[in-house]
Design an enzyme around this catalytic site. Structure first.
Site, PDB file in Angstrom:
ATOM      1  N   ASP A  96       1.036  -1.121  -0.128  1.00 64.63           N
ATOM      2  CA  ASP A  96       0.001   0.078   0.173  1.00 64.63           C
ATOM      3  C   ASP A  96       0.877   1.205  -0.044  1.00 64.63           C
ATOM      4  OD1 ASP A  96      -2.452   1.326   0.238  1.00 64.63           O
ATOM      5  OD2 ASP A  96      -2.486   1.206   2.491  1.00 64.63           O
ATOM      6  N   HIS A 192      -7.526   9.924   3.988  1.00 62.26           N
ATOM      7  CA  HIS A 192      -6.982   8.936   4.895  1.00 62.26           C
ATOM      8  C   HIS A 192      -7.463   9.463   6.490  1.00 62.26           C
ATOM      9  CE1 HIS A 192      -4.269   8.129   1.517  1.00 62.26           C
ATOM     10  NE2 HIS A 192      -4.832   6.808   1.795  1.00 62.26           N
ATOM     11  N   ALA A 230     -11.417   5.123   2.401  1.00 59.87           N
ATOM     12  CA  ALA A 230     -12.818   4.556   2.295  1.00 59.87           C
ATOM     13  C   ALA A 230     -13.453   4.059   3.608  1.00 59.87           C
ATOM     14  CB  ALA A 230     -13.146   3.842   1.199  1.00 59.87           C
ATOM     15  N   SER A 231     -12.785   4.454   4.695  1.00 61.33           N
ATOM     16  CA  SER A 231     -13.414   4.019   5.976  1.00 61.33           C
ATOM     17  C   SER A 231     -14.824   4.941   6.386  1.00 61.33           C
ATOM     18  CB  SER A 231     -12.543   4.243   7.068  1.00 61.33           C
ATOM     19  OG  SER A 231     -11.691   3.014   7.425  1.00 61.33           O
ATOM     20  N   ASP A 273      -8.424   0.952   6.484  1.00 66.23           N
ATOM     21  CA  ASP A 273      -7.811   0.583   7.541  1.00 66.23           C
ATOM     22  C   ASP A 273      -8.195   1.095   8.927  1.00 66.23           C
ATOM     23  OD1 ASP A 273      -5.499   0.638   9.155  1.00 66.23           O
ATOM     24  OD2 ASP A 273      -4.150   1.710   8.188  1.00 66.23           O
TER      25      ASP A 273
HETATM   26  P1  13P Z   1      -8.868   4.842   5.638  1.00 65.57           P
HETATM   27  O1  13P Z   1      -7.944   5.627   6.625  1.00 65.57           O
HETATM   28  O2  13P Z   1     -10.132   5.511   5.326  1.00 65.57           O
HETATM   29  O3  13P Z   1      -9.236   3.421   6.239  1.00 65.57           O
HETATM   30  O4  13P Z   1      -8.056   4.491   4.373  1.00 65.57           O
HETATM   31  C1  13P Z   1      -7.040   3.576   4.029  1.00 65.57           C
HETATM   32  C2  13P Z   1      -6.377   3.656   2.841  1.00 65.57           C
HETATM   33  O5  13P Z   1      -6.734   4.195   1.968  1.00 65.57           O
HETATM   34  C3  13P Z   1      -5.187   2.658   2.779  1.00 65.57           C
HETATM   35  O6  13P Z   1      -4.452   2.907   1.667  1.00 65.57           O
HETATM   36  O1  G3H Z   2      -3.475   4.798   3.536  1.00 69.74           O
HETATM   37  C1  G3H Z   2      -2.723   4.657   4.822  1.00 69.74           C
HETATM   38  C2  G3H Z   2      -2.980   3.219   5.683  1.00 69.74           C
HETATM   39  O2  G3H Z   2      -3.919   3.536   6.461  1.00 69.74           O
HETATM   40  C3  G3H Z   2      -1.635   2.879   6.314  1.00 69.74           C
HETATM   41  O3  G3H Z   2      -1.284   3.765   7.411  1.00 69.74           O
HETATM   42  O4  G3H Z   2       1.024   4.242   7.117  1.00 69.74           O
HETATM   43  O5  G3H Z   2      -0.345   4.243   9.399  1.00 69.74           O
HETATM   44  O6  G3H Z   2       0.374   2.302   8.100  1.00 69.74           O
HETATM   45  P1  G3H Z   2       0.269   3.880   8.185  1.00 69.74           P
HETATM   46 ZN    ZN Z   3      -4.475   4.878   1.024  1.00 72.03          ZN
END
Ligand code: 13P
Ligand code: G3H
Ligand code: ZN
Length: 326
Positions: A96, A192, A230-231, A273
């Protein structure tokens, strides 16, 4: 020198087939982030129990947290663990927000079946150049690649951007031609983290820019689109966190109805996430508040994992539409 592992030997698949089926069936594949064993098991158990394909996502931060070598064995372990119960579902392991050729290569060489090169903060030319370099390396190994055009707002550890720049639909054809990516993440108003919009209590959040999505679909018929950030920021969990000593005022996410609409369109992958983090945190806070003497990690991480299973099944069945497809 570290040993090279190919994803097929781990029992994983790339995203090609999943996206094809999702596009035809008008649903989206869930892409859930994980950092530890309980998250990984919760996500996979939830997806197997709801008969949904799944993309397991690892950020650069997650890779550092869990250890990049260990991660490979975690993915292998979860595939083996799920072979028995009810038959397996397709599982992809995805990087990711990869920000360099080196991290993408390192993931591909250690068993990832899919990678994202997020060059969205660079100029169009730089982004295309970097993405193409990753695509060439990945495609030689049958690994799929996600690119990104447009910048999402939000601050989340190492994935950060102060402002949001919607995707310019007039750029998408050229980007595809120049890079050969397998899917494209676009910016249509999601962001995010758990604080996606500044709204007063009771106020509606602004709708996503479906007009941009429609224009992208028109220009790229049948091409898989990805929605990051997309949460839903599930209000029940936020309320529970606040009730049991947390402080998450004004946390707000994308309404489910808008995600259902996106899932029925060319959006084939929906990234989640924050909701998983909220589910686990809410349960752990409740257990600590109600049982202050508890100190056995199994007694709070176990219920947190169970809650994640519940959340994943709900999302797959009621929001993304990916349940029952395998
Ligand atoms: P959220 O923070 O909305 O869950 O998004 C997660 C995401 O885009 C990870 O790449
Ligand atoms: O898009 C981001 C994800 O939620 C990953 O988050 O960098 O805290 O692992 P992180
Ligand atoms: Zn993302």
């Amino acid at each position: 020198m570290t040993e090279t592992t190919r994803y097929k030997d781990l029992g994983l698949v790339n995203t090609k087939e999943m996206f094809k089926k999702a596009m035809a069936g008008k649903y989206a594949i869930p892409a859930y982030n994980f950092n530890n064993m309980e998250q990984l098991q919760g996500i996979v158990i939830g997806c197997v129990e709801s008969r949904s394909p799944v993309i397991l996502q690892v950020s650069g931060g997650a890779r550092k947290y869990a250890n990049e070598v260990f991660l490979k064995y975690m993915a292998m372990g979860v595939v083996q663990m799920m072979k028995g119960p009810g038959g397996s579902v397709p599982i992809a392991l995805h990087l990711d927000h990869g920000d360099s050729f080196e991290i993408a290569k390192s993931c591909i060489d250690s068993g990832f079946s899919s990678v994202m090169l997020d060059g969205s903060h660079h100029s169009f030319e730089e982004n295309a150049k970097l993405t193409k370099q990753v695509v060439e390396y990945a495609h030689e190994r049958d690994v799929t690649v996600e690119g990104e055009l447009g910048v999402l707002a939000g601050i989340e550890d190492e994935v950060s951007s102060e402002t949001s720049h919607y995707t310019k639909p007039e750029e998408v054809e050229k980007f595809l031609e120049e890079t050969g990516v397998d899917s494209l993440a676009i910016s249509i108003g999601t962001s995010h983290g758990a604080y996606k919009f500044k709204v007063k209590p009771g106020e509606q959040v602004p709708p996503l820019r479906f007009d941009i999505l429609e224009e992208v679909e028109r220009r790229l018929p049948g091409f898989p689109i990805v929605l990051h950030g997309a949460s839903t920021v599930i209000p029940e969990y936020v309320e529970m966190i606040n009730r049991y000593g947390g402080k998450m005022d004004n946390a707000v996410g994308i309404p489910e109805e808008q995600l259902r609409k996106a899932a029925a369109s060319a959006v084939c992958k929906i990234n989640i996430d924050s909701d998983g983090r909220l589910a686990m945190t809410a349960i752990i806070r409740k257990i600590f508040a109600e049982n202050p003497a508890e100190f056995d990690p199994r007694k709070y991480l176990g219920p947190a994992r169970e809650e994640l299973v519940k959340m994943v099944k709900y999302k797959n069945e009621k929001v993304l539409g990916s349940a029952g497809k395998y």
